[in-house]
Design a protein around this motif. Structure first.
Motif, short mmCIF file in Angstrom:
data_model
loop_
_atom_site.label_atom_id
_atom_site.label_comp_id
_atom_site.label_asym_id
_atom_site.label_seq_id
_atom_site.Cartn_x
_atom_site.Cartn_y
_atom_site.Cartn_z
N GLU A 112 14.43 -83.67 38.58
CA GLU A 112 14.51 -84.61 37.47
C GLU A 112 13.94 -83.99 36.18
N LYS A 143 11.92 -83.92 32.81
CA LYS A 143 10.75 -84.62 32.29
C LYS A 143 10.32 -83.96 30.98
N LYS A 153 10.13 -79.45 27.92
CA LYS A 153 11.12 -80.00 28.84
C LYS A 153 11.02 -79.26 30.19
#
Length: 364
Positions: free
Chosen positions: A212, A214, A206
Motif C-alpha cells: 500500500e 503511504k 512516499k
C-alpha cells in the motif's frame, strides 16, 4: 447616509488620485506590469504588448482624473459608472492573478507599496463596497465649489497629468522607490542578514508499505518506517528573506565580474536592456560622454541582455569605445527607466542616474 457617502467619496477619491499619481510617476514601469498581464501565461493577449505604454498612460491619467472628479463632485453619474466599471475589472484581474498565481505584484501602487496578489484583491473588494455605496447614493455627491469651475479643474488636471507624464518619460521618474535609487549601495542591498528569515519547506515522503502507498509529511528528516521509498517531493510553504537586489549579475567572457565592478571607485554604467528597442538617437551623447569619462579615469561598462551580434553592430555603428556585458533584462529594466540609461557608481554606491536625454547633466 450623507456622512457615509462623504467618507466613502473621500477615501475612494484620495486612493484613486494617489494610486494614479504613483503610476504616472513611473509609466514605463507600469507598462512593464501590463506587458506581464498581456503575456501568454496570464491573459494571453500578446497583440497588446506593443501598445502597453500608451495603454498605461491613458489608464493612469483616467484613474487619477476620475478620482479628482469624485472629490470635487463633477458629473456624479459618469464618475460613479466609471469607478464601478474600473473596480469590477480590477477586482477580477487581481482575483485571477491571486487564485492562479499568475502575477506576484499587481502594480497598483507601483514600487512605492508592493502588494501580494491576495492583498491587492482584498483591497479591491473593500474599494468595491465603498464604490457601491457611492453608486447607489449619487444624489449625496454634492459639489465642493461652484459647478462653473468644474470643467476647468478637470481640463487643468488632464493637462497637468500629460505634462508630468511627458516630463518623466523624457527624463526619469521624479520619485524613485526602487532599490537602485541614488544613494543606495548595490552590494549592501544584495546582502542577506545573518538572522534573516529562512525558507520553510515541507517534505512528502512516499513509501510502499505492505503493498500500500503511504505518504508521510515532515520538515525533512528521513521517516522511521519499514517499507520501500518510492520518492520524495519538496514543497516550499513559506518564503525566506529576499534581498532588495537579488538578480544583479554582470557576466562577460572572463566570467562574473560583479564584485570587481562594485569595488571600483569610478564607474560609468551604460544600461541598454534591449538593443533592438533602444533609442538610437541617444548614442551620440553616450559616445561623447563615455570618451570624456575614460579620459578622467572612469571604467566604462555597457550592460545589456542582448546577444553578441547586436552588441557588435551597435558598437560599429557608433564606434563605441567600451564593451558590453550580460545582465538580466528584468534587472536592467528595474535599474533605470531609460534605454539607454546612465549611472555613475562609486564603490557600488549609485551617485548619479540619468536618462540619455540628460547625458550632458552627468558630472564627471
Amino acid at each position: 447616509m450623507n456622512a457615509i457617502v462623504s467618507i466613502a467619496r473621500i477615501l475612494v477619491g484620495a486612493l484613486f488620485v494617489f494610486s494614479g499619481f504613483i503610476k504616472l510617476n513611473d509609466p514605463v514601469g507600469f507598462s512593464y506590469k501590463l506587458q506581464e498581464y498581456f503575456s501568454d501565461p496570464v491573459l494571453d493577449i500578446p497583440f497588446l504588448i506593443p501598445f502597453a505604454l500608451v495603454i498605461a498612460i491613458l489608464l493612469v491619467v483616467f484613474e487619477l482624473v476620475v478620482g479628482i472628479m469624485l472629490l470635487i463632485g463633477y458629473a456624479p453619474k459618469f464618475t460613479s459608472w466609471s469607478l464601478l466599471l474600473m473596480i469590477i475589472f480590477f477586482t477580477f484581474l487581481t482575483f485571477y492573478s491571486a487564485y492562479f498565481n499568475k502575477v506576484t505584484d499587481c502594480g497598483c501602487f507601483g514600487d512605492a507599496i508592493p502588494l501580494t496578489p491576495w492583498e491587492s484583491f482584498y483591497k479591491d473588494v473593500i474599494l468595491l463596497v465603498l464604490i457601491l455605496v457611492i453608486f447607489f447614493n449619487q444624489k449625496y455627491i454634492n459639489p465642493i465649489f461652484p459647478v462653473k469651475y468644474h470643467k476647468w479643474v478637470v481640463f487643468a488636471s488632464f493637462m497637468a497629468c500629460f505634462a508630468f507624464c511627458y516630463h518623466v518619460l523624457m527624463h526619469l521618474p521624479v520619485f524613485d522607490f526602487r532599490p537602485y535609487k541614488i544613494g543606495n549601495n548595490i552590494a549592501k542591498k544584495m546582502q542577506i542578514p545573518a538572522d534573516a528569515q529562512q525558507p520553510v519547506y515541507e517534505y512528502l515522503w512516499k513509501f510502499s508499505v505492505n503493498g500500500e502507498e503511504k505518504i508521510i509529511k515532515n520538515n525533512g528528516e528521513y521517516p522511521q518506517i519499514e517499507g520501500e521509498l518510492l520518492g520524495v517531493e519538496t514543497v516550499q510553504i513559506q518564503e525566506g528573506y529576499v534581498p532588495p537586489i537579488h538578480d544583479f549579475v554582470i557576466e562577460g567572457e572572463e566570467g562574473d565580474i560583479t564584485d570587481q565592478i562594485l569595488q571600483e571607485e569610478k564607474v560609468l554604467l551604460i544600461v541598454v536592456y534591449n538593443i533592438r528597442s533602444t533609442e538610437m538617437e541617444g548614442f551620440e551623447a553616450i559616445k561623447k560622454m563615455s570618451e570624456e569619462a575614460q579620459k578622467k579615469g572612469y571604467k566604462v561598462v555597457g550592460l545589456t541582455a542582448s546577444g553578441e551580434q547586436l552588441q557588435k553592430k551597435l558598437k560599429e555603428k557608433f564606434t563605441l569605445n567600451f564593451n558590453f556585458y550580460q545582465t538580466d533584462e528584468t534587472a536592467l529594466k528595474t535599474i533605470v527607466r531609460a534605454n539607454p540609461g546612465i549611472l555613475i557608481l562609486n564603490k557600488g554606491t549609485i551617485t548619479q542616474k540619468k536618462h540619455w536625454f540628460d547625458a550632458s547633466d552627468i558630472s564627471l
